[in-house]
Motif scaffolding. Structure first.
Motif, short mmCIF file in Angstrom:
data_model
loop_
_atom_site.label_atom_id
_atom_site.label_comp_id
_atom_site.label_asym_id
_atom_site.label_seq_id
_atom_site.Cartn_x
_atom_site.Cartn_y
_atom_site.Cartn_z
N PHE A 48 90.81 108.44 27.49
CA PHE A 48 90.73 108.13 25.52
C PHE A 48 89.69 108.07 25.25
CE2 PHE A 48 95.06 108.71 28.02
CZ PHE A 48 95.75 108.81 26.87
N TRP A 49 88.82 108.72 24.18
CA TRP A 49 87.47 108.17 24.05
C TRP A 49 87.66 107.19 22.56
CZ3 TRP A 49 83.18 108.21 26.79
CH2 TRP A 49 82.42 108.42 26.33
N GLU A 50 87.38 106.34 22.71
CA GLU A 50 87.25 105.93 21.21
C GLU A 50 88.06 105.40 20.17
OE1 GLU A 50 83.45 106.78 18.98
OE2 GLU A 50 82.22 105.51 20.77
N CYS A 51 89.38 105.50 20.85
CA CYS A 51 90.79 106.11 20.28
C CYS A 51 91.36 104.25 19.70
CB CYS A 51 92.04 106.54 21.22
SG CYS A 51 91.42 108.40 21.59
N GLU A 52 91.71 104.45 18.17
CA GLU A 52 92.47 103.09 17.82
C GLU A 52 93.98 103.25 18.37
OE1 GLU A 52 90.90 102.60 14.00
OE2 GLU A 52 88.62 103.07 14.53
N GLY A 53 94.05 102.70 19.22
CA GLY A 53 95.73 102.46 20.00
C GLY A 53 95.79 102.47 20.85
N SER A 54 97.45 102.83 21.78
CA SER A 54 96.92 102.37 23.02
C SER A 54 98.23 103.86 23.34
CB SER A 54 98.02 100.92 23.49
OG SER A 54 97.31 100.13 23.26
N LEU A 55 98.23 104.11 24.65
CA LEU A 55 98.56 104.31 25.80
C LEU A 55 100.11 103.66 25.71
CD1 LEU A 55 97.95 106.06 28.88
CD2 LEU A 55 100.14 105.67 28.31
N VAL A 56 101.68 103.63 24.73
CA VAL A 56 102.53 102.87 25.12
C VAL A 56 103.46 103.41 25.77
CG1 VAL A 56 103.98 101.47 23.60
CG2 VAL A 56 101.77 101.88 23.22
N LEU A 57 104.41 102.46 26.61
CA LEU A 57 105.39 102.85 27.53
C LEU A 57 106.36 102.23 27.18
CD1 LEU A 57 104.19 102.76 31.52
CD2 LEU A 57 104.43 104.23 29.98
N ARG A 58 107.17 103.60 25.32
CA ARG A 58 107.99 102.13 24.85
C ARG A 58 109.06 102.59 24.57
NH1 ARG A 58 109.94 99.30 22.08
NH2 ARG A 58 110.24 99.65 20.33
#
Length: 635
Positions: A250-260
C-alpha cells in the motif's frame, strides 16, 4: 512494465493443438454469433481498434484442460469504449486483454462475474485487463468496476485506476445465504489512483457485505500494489470471514486496511508505506479471531480511524452492521517505522461502543518512532490485552510496563530499500503458524522480533509487490485525465475585459501577472483549467478586479469548472456594492454533477463590498468536492 506470461490457457491451447478453434471477430454481431458456437478449447479474438457501446455477455462451459478464451488480436491495441460492459457466467473461462477507457458502464458494474441471479462464473480467470478512468459522468451515480461473484475465480495482472464516481472499485460479492464461500484469488493487480470521494462508498476493495459478514468468503488478496487509493477511510473493507490479505503493498494511500465485519481473517506480509504523506493509515481491527503478523508499516501519519494500528471498542449485542467486540486476536512480529502515534487501543469508546477488547495478544513487535512523543494511546480499559517482548523506541522517555523490553534498536537497510529496525533479543510466545518472515525467509529459533528474520533460508523467491511487477503484462500508460504543458507567464494590463480575454487565451497551469490598476469585467471569469492570477512583482498596490455592466441576473466573478485549481495571490476583489448590480459571489463552483475535484488557494488578498444579502465569498454546489480550500494572509 513488460513481462512474458505463459498462462495455463496458452499451454492448454498448445497441447490441444488442432482441436482448438480460433474465432476472429470484428463486430459485436460477429461476437454474438461466435459465442453461441464455442466449445471447450475455443478462443474468441476481438480485432484491434475501438469497440464502442459494446455490451458483452460471455457464457460458456469449458473444462480445466480446455477453457474457453475471450481475448484480443493484440494486447493493448483493442479498447472497449462508450457505454460498454462485460457479464460472465459458466465454468472454466478466461478473459484476456480487455481495455475499458473513454466511457462508462450502462449498468451497475463494468465487469460482473454473473449474467443473472442464478448464473455465475466458476473457475474463471480475468488477466491482463485494464479499467482506466471509466467513469459515469455523474459523480453521485453509483457503479462498481469489478463485481467478483461465483466461486474459484481469479483476477490477476490487471490495472484499475482513476475511479472518481460513487461506488467501490472492486467487490467480492457473497453468493447468498448458506453458500457464500467464494475461494477467489486476487493476485498481482495494480490498483491505481482513486481520489477522495468525499463520502462513504469510495473503497478500493470490499470483500463481502454486512448482511452476510458472518459467512466465510475464503478469498485471497495477494501480492497486489495499491497506490494513492484515497477514496475514503477504508482502502480494503473486509466484511466476511476466513480471508487472507497477504503480501500486498500500500503506497501513500489515505486510508486503512479495515477488518470491518467478519472473523478469522489474516493480514500478513504487507508493506504499508506512507512516506510521511498526510492521512496515510494502517490496519484497523474489529471482530474476532484475526491474525495480524509480519507486516511492515512505515511513515504513516493518519490519526483516529486512520492510525497505523487501531483496535476498536465494540457495541454490546451489536447488530451485524455496527461494531462487534474485538476478541481472540493476535498481533505479532510487526514492524512500525517512523509512524505517528503507532498504536491506538479502544478507539471509538463512547456510551454505545462500551465493550473493550478481550484476549488480544500483542507480542514481538517493534515500534521505532524516534520523533514521536506518544507511541501508545488508550481510550478505555486494557484488561483484555496481554503484551510480550515488544520493543519501543522514541527520543522521549517512554514509560514501559510488563511485556516490553529495553532493547537497543539497530538500523539496517534491506535489499528492497526499506529501512529495517532490528533488535538482538529473541521473540517469545507460541506462534507456530508464523513459519516465515515478511520476505518468506524461514523463521528459525530463536525467532527474531519484528517483521524481518535475517537468518535462515529463503523459502521462495517472493518479491515485494511494486508498480513494476503488478498490472498487465503489456505496456499501459495510465490515463492522466488532462494533457500537461509547460506553464506560460502572461502579462495583463488594466482595462475592460482584458482579464476575460487573458483567461480565455491561457493554457493549463499558466500564470497571469496583473499590473497596478482596475480590471473591469462585463462577464464572469470562467476558469476551465489550473490557473494562477497574481500581482506583478514590485506592484505598489494590489490590482483590483471588479464586475460592472453585467447583463446576467446573478453576478458572479469567478466560476470554476470541474477539476480546476485556481490560485489568487496579491489581488483585491471588489464586489462593487455601489453599482446597480453588486456582485453576489466571488467564487462559484460548477453546478453539474462533476467528477473532478476543485482546489482554491487565496493568499495576500483583499475581498470586500460583495452583496450581503444571500451572497458569499464562495458558493459550492452540492455535487462539487473541494479537495483543498486554503485562505492565508487575507482580509
Amino acid at each position: 512494465m513488460k513481462r512474458i506470461l505463459l498462462s495455463a490457457w496458452m499451454i492448454s491451447v498448445i497441447c490441444s493443438g488442432l482441436s482448438a478453434g480460433i474465432h476472429p471477430v470484428s463486430t459485436p454481431a460477429e461476437y454474438n454469433d461466435a459465442i453461441k458456437k464455442v466449445q471447450p478449447g475455443d478462443t474468441i479474438k476481438l480485432s484491434n481498434g475501438v469497440w464502442k457501446d459494446f455490451k458483452m455477455v460471455f457464457k460458456g462451459e469449458g473444462t480445466a484442460e480446455n477453457p474457453i478464451v475471450l481475448t484480443v488480436e493484440t494486447l493493448g491495441l483493442c479498447t472497449i469504449e462508450g457505454e460498454s460492459n462485460l457479464r460472465i457466467s459458466g465454468n472454466y473461462l478466461v478473459v484476456e486483454g480487455l481495455v475499458f477507457i473513454n466511457g462508462h458502464t450502462p449498468t451497475k458494474s463494468v465487469v460482473e462475474f454473473k449474467t443473472s441471479s442464478t448464473e455465475a462464473a466458476r473457475y474463471t480467470t480475468m488477466r491482463n485487463c485494464v479499467i482506466d478512468h471509466f467513469n459515469n459522468p455523474g459523480k453521485t451515480t453509483t457503479d462498481n468496476w469489478v463485481n467478483l461473484c461465483g466461486q474459484y475465480n481469479t483476477v490477476e495482472y490487471c490495472y484499475f485506476g482513476g475511479k472518481k464516481n460513487d461506488g467501490t472499485t472492486f467487490i467480492v460479492s457473497p453468493n447468498g445465504e448458506g453458500h457464500t464461500e467464494n475461494f477467489h484469488r486476487i493476485y498481482r493487480n495494480y490498483f491505481g489512483m482513486r481520489p477522495k470521494l468525499g463520502a462513504n462508498g469510495g473503497e478500493t476493495m470490499r470483500i463481502g457485505t454486512s448482511h452476510y459478514s458472518m459467512e466465510n468468503s475464503n478469498t485471497i488478496v495477494e501480492g497486489n500494489f495499491f497506490e494513492h487509493c484515497n477514496g475514503e477511510v477504508e482502502i480494503i473493507s473486509v466484511k466476511s470471514c476466513g480471508n487472507r490479505i497477504i503480501d500486498n503493498t500500500f503506497w501513500e494511500c489515505e486510508g486503512s486496511l479495515v477488518l470491518r465485519h467478519g472473523n478469522q481473517n489474516e493480514v500478513s506480509g504487507n508493506y504499508i508505506i506512507g512516506n510521511g504523506k498526510k492521512y496515510t493509515g494502517g490496519i484497523r481491527i474489529i471482530n474476532e479471531g484475526h491474525k495480524i503478523y509480519n507486516n511492515y508499516l512505515s511513515g504513516l501519519t493518519g490519526v483516529d480511524f486512520r492510525g497505523p494500528l487501531v483496535i476498536m471498542n465494540g457495541v454490546p449485542n451489536s447488530p451485524v452492521n455496527r461494531y462487534h467486540q474485538v476478541k481472540d486476536v493476535d498481533i505479532a512480529f510487526n514492524t512500525f517505522m517512523d509512524c505517528a502515534l503507532p498504536w491506538q487501543f479502544c478507539v471509538g469508546s463512547d456510551e454505545e461502543r462500551s465493550l473493550c477488547p478481550e484476549n488480544v495478544r500483542i507480542a514481538n513487535n517493534i515500534i521505532y518512532s524516534p520523533g514521536e512523543e506518544e507511541l501508545i494511546k488508550v481510550y478505555d480499559c486494557t484488561d483484555g490485552f496481554s503484551f510480550e517482548n515488544n520493543v519501543l523506541q522514541s527520543a522521549y522517555g517512554i514509560e514501559k510496563g510488563t511485556g516490553f523490553l529495553d532493547s537497543e534498536i539497530k538500523i539496517r537497510r534491506g535489499n528492497n530499500g526499506m529501512i529495517l529496525p532490528l533488535v538482538a533479543d529473541a521473540a517469545a510466545g507460541d506462534f507456530n503458524y508464523v513459519k516465515t518472515d515478511i520476505g518468506d525467509r524461514e523463521r528459525v529459533e530463536p525467532k527474531a522480533i519484528g517483521a524481518f528474520q535475517l537468518t535462515g533460508k529463503v523459502v521462495s523467491e517472493k518479491e515485494m509487490a511494486t508498480n513494476k511487477n503488478c498490472g498487465p503484462g503489456f505496456q499501459w500508460d495510465a490515463k492522466s485525465g488532462r494533457e500537461k504543458h509547460e506553464p506560460v507567464i502572461h502579462q495583463v494590463t488594466p482595462g475592460k475585459d482584458n482579464l476575460v480575454k487573458a483567461i480565455r487565451n491561457s493554457g493549463a497551469g499558466d500564470i497571469l501577472e496583473l499590473a497596478d490598476g482596475e480590471y473591469i469585467n462585463t462577464r464572469k471569469l470562467l476558469v476551465e483549467h489550473p490557473l494562477t492570477i497574481r500581482a506583478r512583482a514590485g506592484a505598489a498596490t494590489r490590482p483590483v478586479i471588479k464586475m460592472d455592466e453585467v447583463t446576467a441576473n446573478t453576478v458572479v466573478m469567478f466560476e470554476m469548472e470541474s477539476g480546476t485549481t485556481l490560485q489568487v495571490d496579491g489581488i483585491a476583489l471588489s464586489g462593487n456594492a455601489s453599482s446597480a448590480k453588486p456582485t453576489k459571489y466571488a467564487f462559484i463552483t460548477g453546478k453539474e454533477n462533476n467528477l473532478d475535484h476543485y482546489n482554491l488557494f487565496i493568499n495576500n488578498c483583499e475581498i470586500y463590498d460583495f452583496k450581503e444579502e444571500a451572497g458569499a465569498i464562495l458558493k459550492a454546489f452540492k455535487t462539487a468536492f473541494i479537495d483543498t480550500l486554503q485562505i492565508t494572509n487575507t482580509v
